[in-house]
Design a protein around this motif. Structure first.
Motif, mmCIF file in Angstrom:
data_model
loop_
_atom_site.group_PDB
_atom_site.id
_atom_site.type_symbol
_atom_site.label_atom_id
_atom_site.label_comp_id
_atom_site.label_asym_id
_atom_site.label_seq_id
_atom_site.Cartn_x
_atom_site.Cartn_y
_atom_site.Cartn_z
ATOM 1 N N SER A 79 0.259 -0.982 0.380
ATOM 2 C CA SER A 79 -0.011 0.293 0.180
ATOM 3 C C SER A 79 0.960 2.124 0.305
ATOM 4 N N SER A 107 -3.257 2.560 8.314
ATOM 5 C CA SER A 107 -4.809 2.756 8.402
ATOM 6 C C SER A 107 -5.124 3.017 9.986
ATOM 7 N N GLY A 154 -7.036 8.220 4.502
ATOM 8 C CA GLY A 154 -6.929 6.912 4.429
ATOM 9 C C GLY A 154 -5.383 5.579 3.499
ATOM 10 N N ARG A 155 -4.828 5.341 3.023
ATOM 11 C CA ARG A 155 -3.700 4.685 2.098
ATOM 12 C C ARG A 155 -4.695 4.701 0.844
ATOM 13 N N ASP A 168 -9.969 2.620 2.232
ATOM 14 C CA ASP A 168 -9.363 2.384 2.733
ATOM 15 C C ASP A 168 -9.896 3.047 4.194
#
Length: 363
Positions: A125, A287, A318-319, A334
């Motif tokens: 990620s 996360s 978010g990722r 995410d």
């Protein structure tokens, strides 16, 4: 806790309202008119267009993020009164369509700074990353060239009209100290808070991101002590905080749980996200899961629950996962996972409280 989701509008977001609607518990979108330059009055027709889109999808538009503050206001220039008057008119219009909270910030020049928008993690990620040494060494006037992002998407805090005048802005801020910024913020608040109160809107200032001075620019929304001072500038329930755990959490000395307990009645809006801070001062966004970062997300949600928080919240950055192509930090997957993690913590706390009440009744 009233769950919301930030949405940048049709043509400016890779996430659709239909997709957001499928995330459990999301009741509203957090929105703005990103094509209106800072300092200009928001047109009512554009406001109504967003409202109608949201309502058709079943969402409220209670929270706006952000109505940006013009640099002349932060600098305390004579021209600030024109821009403050425009700000007041925008507040009035937003009150007419039912807006309850306006998130904004008072960061000079840059709303936020990262050195890499797509830093790869061990699991494949990517996420927003801040490398301290690169910020200390880089020429801020060349920083824009290092931001690699889809030019068709606006980057809040990095608006073209602002980036085109960086040299002049840095020159203007040369003599501006933290105390000057405090004075200019106080002037702004004393003008707008009565208008916000009249229209039932809570103004909620966002912490500086990251929460320390950069490039010699002053930053003041950085700590519990400074938020305490901020709330006293205009002591009104309509003068509040957008408590962002990710921004504040980049400084491990910030006790966010303590802030929630102290400022509970002045937090109408919460950004909940995690970061992992490294010993050298670098940090990366992770996360939302507590164990994945440095910020005690479980403790933060517990503090909100214990204080009876019924304000608005949203998952923050978010990722970028599962090969999603999206604006940095604002993909679907995410952030949806983050919401479900936050609901899991909240529901567990509610369940424990329910069991305890049943035991008391049984006795």
């Amino acid at each position: 806790m009233r769950m919301t989701f930030r949405w940048f509008g049709e043509g400016n977001d890779t996430v659709s309202l239909d997709q957001i609607k499928q995330i459990p518990g999301v009741e509203g979108i957090v929105w703005a008119l990103h094509d209106v330059p800072a300092g200009e009055e928001w047109p009512m027709d554009k406001i109504l267009h967003i409202r109608d889109q949201a309502h058709r999808a079943g969402f409220h538009i209670d929270v706006v993020e952000s109505v940006n503050v013009h640099e002349d206001i932060k600098l305390g220039l004579p021209s600030r009164d024109v821009y403050i008057d425009n700000y007041k008119k925008t507040i009035e219009k937003l009150g007419q369509v039912g807006v309850k909270v306006i998130c904004y910030n008072f960061m000079p020049v840059f709303d936020w700074v990262r050195t890499d928008l797509f830093k790869e993690a061990a699991d494949g990620s990517t996420a927003l990353f801040y490398e301290k040494s690169r910020i200390e060494d880089v020429d801020p006037l060349r920083l824009v060239d290092k931001i690699n992002v889809n030019p068709s998407l606006t980057m809040p805090g990095w608006e073209p009209e602002r980036m085109q005048h960086l040299a002049g802005l840095f020159e203007a801020y040369k003599e501006v100290t933290e105390e000057h910024l405090w004075d200019n913020l106080g002037y702004f608040l004393k003008e707008i808070i009565p208008v916000a109160a009249k229209h039932g809107i809570k103004m909620a200032i966002h912490p500086d991101d990251p929460p320390w001075p950069i490039f010699g620019l002053p930053r003041i929304m950085t700590s519990q002590d400074n938020f305490r001072r901020f709330l006293k500038l205009v002591d009104s329930p309509y003068n509040g905080i957008t408590l962002c755990s990710g921004s504040l959490g980049a400084n491990t000395g910030n006790d966010i749980v303590s802030m929630i307990h102290e400022f509970t009645d002045r937090i109408p809006f919460a950004h909940i996200r995690n970061v992992r801070v490294f010993d050298n001062g670098d940090f990366i966004e992770t996360s939302h899961r507590t164990e994945d970062g440095t910020v005690d997300i479980a403790g933060i949600v517990k503090a909100y629950y214990e204080t009876g928080f019924n304000g608005y919240a949203r998952p923050d950055h978010g990722r970028h996962i599962w090969e999603e192509q999206c604006r940095p930090g604002y993909g679907l997957y995410d952030r949806a996972l983050g919401i479900m993690y936050l609901w899991g913590l909240w529901d567990s706390l509610k369940r424990v409280e329910h069991k305890q009440r049943k035991k008391v009744v049984a006795k």
